[in-house]
Write an enzyme that holds these catalytic residues in place. Structure first.
Site, PDB file in Angstrom:
ATOM      1  N   LEU A 164      42.323  29.740  36.521  1.00 48.98           N
ATOM      2  CA  LEU A 164      42.884  29.488  37.884  1.00 48.98           C
ATOM      3  C   LEU A 164      41.786  29.592  38.899  1.00 48.98           C
ATOM      4  CD1 LEU A 164      46.380  31.398  37.866  1.00 48.98           C
ATOM      5  CD2 LEU A 164      45.984  29.186  37.215  1.00 48.98           C
ATOM      6  N   HIS A 212      42.398  34.549  36.777  1.00 48.86           N
ATOM      7  CA  HIS A 212      42.363  34.009  38.089  1.00 48.86           C
ATOM      8  C   HIS A 212      40.981  34.379  38.605  1.00 48.86           C
ATOM      9  CE1 HIS A 212      42.484  34.468  42.563  1.00 48.86           C
ATOM     10  NE2 HIS A 212      42.625  33.267  42.332  1.00 48.86           N
ATOM     11  N   SER A 213      40.148  33.340  39.118  1.00 46.56           N
ATOM     12  CA  SER A 213      38.816  33.495  39.688  1.00 46.56           C
ATOM     13  C   SER A 213      37.851  34.350  38.536  1.00 46.56           C
ATOM     14  CB  SER A 213      38.960  34.275  40.877  1.00 46.56           C
ATOM     15  OG  SER A 213      37.829  34.505  41.730  1.00 46.56           O
ATOM     16  N   MET A 214      37.441  35.449  38.942  1.00 45.32           N
ATOM     17  CA  MET A 214      36.505  36.273  38.056  1.00 45.32           C
ATOM     18  C   MET A 214      37.316  36.416  36.878  1.00 45.32           C
ATOM     19  SD  MET A 214      34.850  40.036  38.549  1.00 45.32           S
ATOM     20  CE  MET A 214      36.455  40.798  38.046  1.00 45.32           C
ATOM     21  N   ALA A 227      39.144  34.229  35.212  1.00 40.21           N
ATOM     22  CA  ALA A 227      38.937  33.129  34.288  1.00 40.21           C
ATOM     23  C   ALA A 227      37.831  33.312  33.779  1.00 40.21           C
ATOM     24  CB  ALA A 227      39.219  31.815  35.213  1.00 40.21           C
TER      25      ALA A 227
END
Length: 316
Positions: free
Chosen positions: A130, A106-108, A110
């Protein structure tokens, strides 16, 4: 809803420990997933997803990246970077003894997962992203080379290092929530509470402190910031790894301080998918940056549909 049946693990990494939690049985037949959270979050970011995602006969291990959650902080004076995060991910994979596995970021997390896949492409089965993708240097530091951007970050970090006194600021629970939600208002109080299960510590005086390292606000990342051309060239070597990208209504933190970047990120992502040699599915699910916490069942349904068409490697 939070899935409570998880095993907590600590592994030694020289300067301290990396913490991770495991849902499911780490058996040879289980599909294996490494979950990597976003900046300033922790492994609890995936808790709401687990009742819908893990109960498919899977083993899911989610780590606290260095300086986050229950993992150790870097020694004072040593900045955080891409490399230290990827090293922590590799340490967990080695500790679990996995040979083939999926990455869920998720975010960083990913972005770290895509970088990790480029490092150990023969081991990664798929990457589930994500609300983030690897971003080119021309987007994250316009007009600067990676080394110029790195120099700026190092100077910022040194300013922090030379003024930080090492004492964590104490808060009441309400103050803790107000401070976090002021920075991430779309998270909501319920999901904040989930993250704080491992993201805060209650002191003997009844006050709370964040577990995250304040130095995380002063990372040194830019030396690994590559151009669009370089990213495309590297991604074209991931011929066997399917990827899916789920995006929020505005790519979350990418566009928080620069709303016009949303269109640029979207164009880059679709250009990347066009040159990607395997399947790269892009789905805009809308909603907030933490949609996987707000709508875990819907998020899991999309991921499960994608994974149904990903070959399962049993050799791990």
């Amino acid at each position: 809803m939070v899935f409570k049946m998880a095993k907590e693990v600590l592994i030694k990494v020289g300067y301290g420990n990396i913490a991770y939690k495991v849902w499911g049985d780490n058996s040879p037949s289980a599909q294996k997933f490494l979950g990597v959270h976003g900046w300033l979050d922790n492994a609890g970011s995936f808790d709401p997803l687990m009742p819908y995602f893990q109960n498919q006969g899977r083993c899911v291990a989610c780590l606290d990246l260095p300086g986050h959650g229950l993992s150790s902080h870097h020694p004072q004076g040593i900045p955080y970077s891409h490399a230290s995060d990827i090293q922590a991910m590799r340490s967990v994979i080695k500790d679990l003894g996995w040979q083939n596995y999926h990455l869920l970021g998720h975010s960083m997390g990913a972005m770290r997962s895509q970088m990790y896949a480029l490092c150990w492409a023969s081991e990664v089965i798929s990457v589930l992203n994500l609300d983030a993708v690897i971003m080119p240097i021309e987007h994250i530091s316009p007009g600067k080379t990676p080394f110029e951007a790195l120099g700026k970050q190092v100077d910022k970090y040194l300013g922090y290092r030379d003024t930080y006194h090492g004492k964590a600021r104490e808060h009441t629970w309400d103050e803790l929530a107000q401070r976090w939600l002021a920075a991430v208002p779309d998270l909501g109080l319920d999901n904040f509470t989930v993250l704080m299960e491992r993201g805060s510590t209650k002191l003997a005086n009844g006050m709370y402190v964040f577990n995250r390292d304040p130095a995380l606000h002063n990372r040194t990342n830019a030396v690994l910031g590559h151009s669009t051309k370089e990213i495309f060239s590297c991604m074209q070597k991931l011929g066997h790894i399917p990827q899916i990208v789920l995006s929020s209504s505005n790519f979350g933190s990418f566009t928080k301080d620069c709303p016009e970047l949303a269109d640029t990120v979207d164009k880059f992502l679709h250009a990347l998918s066009e040159i990607y040699p395997n399947k790269m599915e892009i789905i805009n699910v809308g909603g907030s940056h933490h949609f996987h916490m707000h709508t875990p069942k819907e998020t899991s349904d999309i991921l499960n549909k994608f994974l149904a068409h990903v070959p399962h490697n049993d050799s791990s």
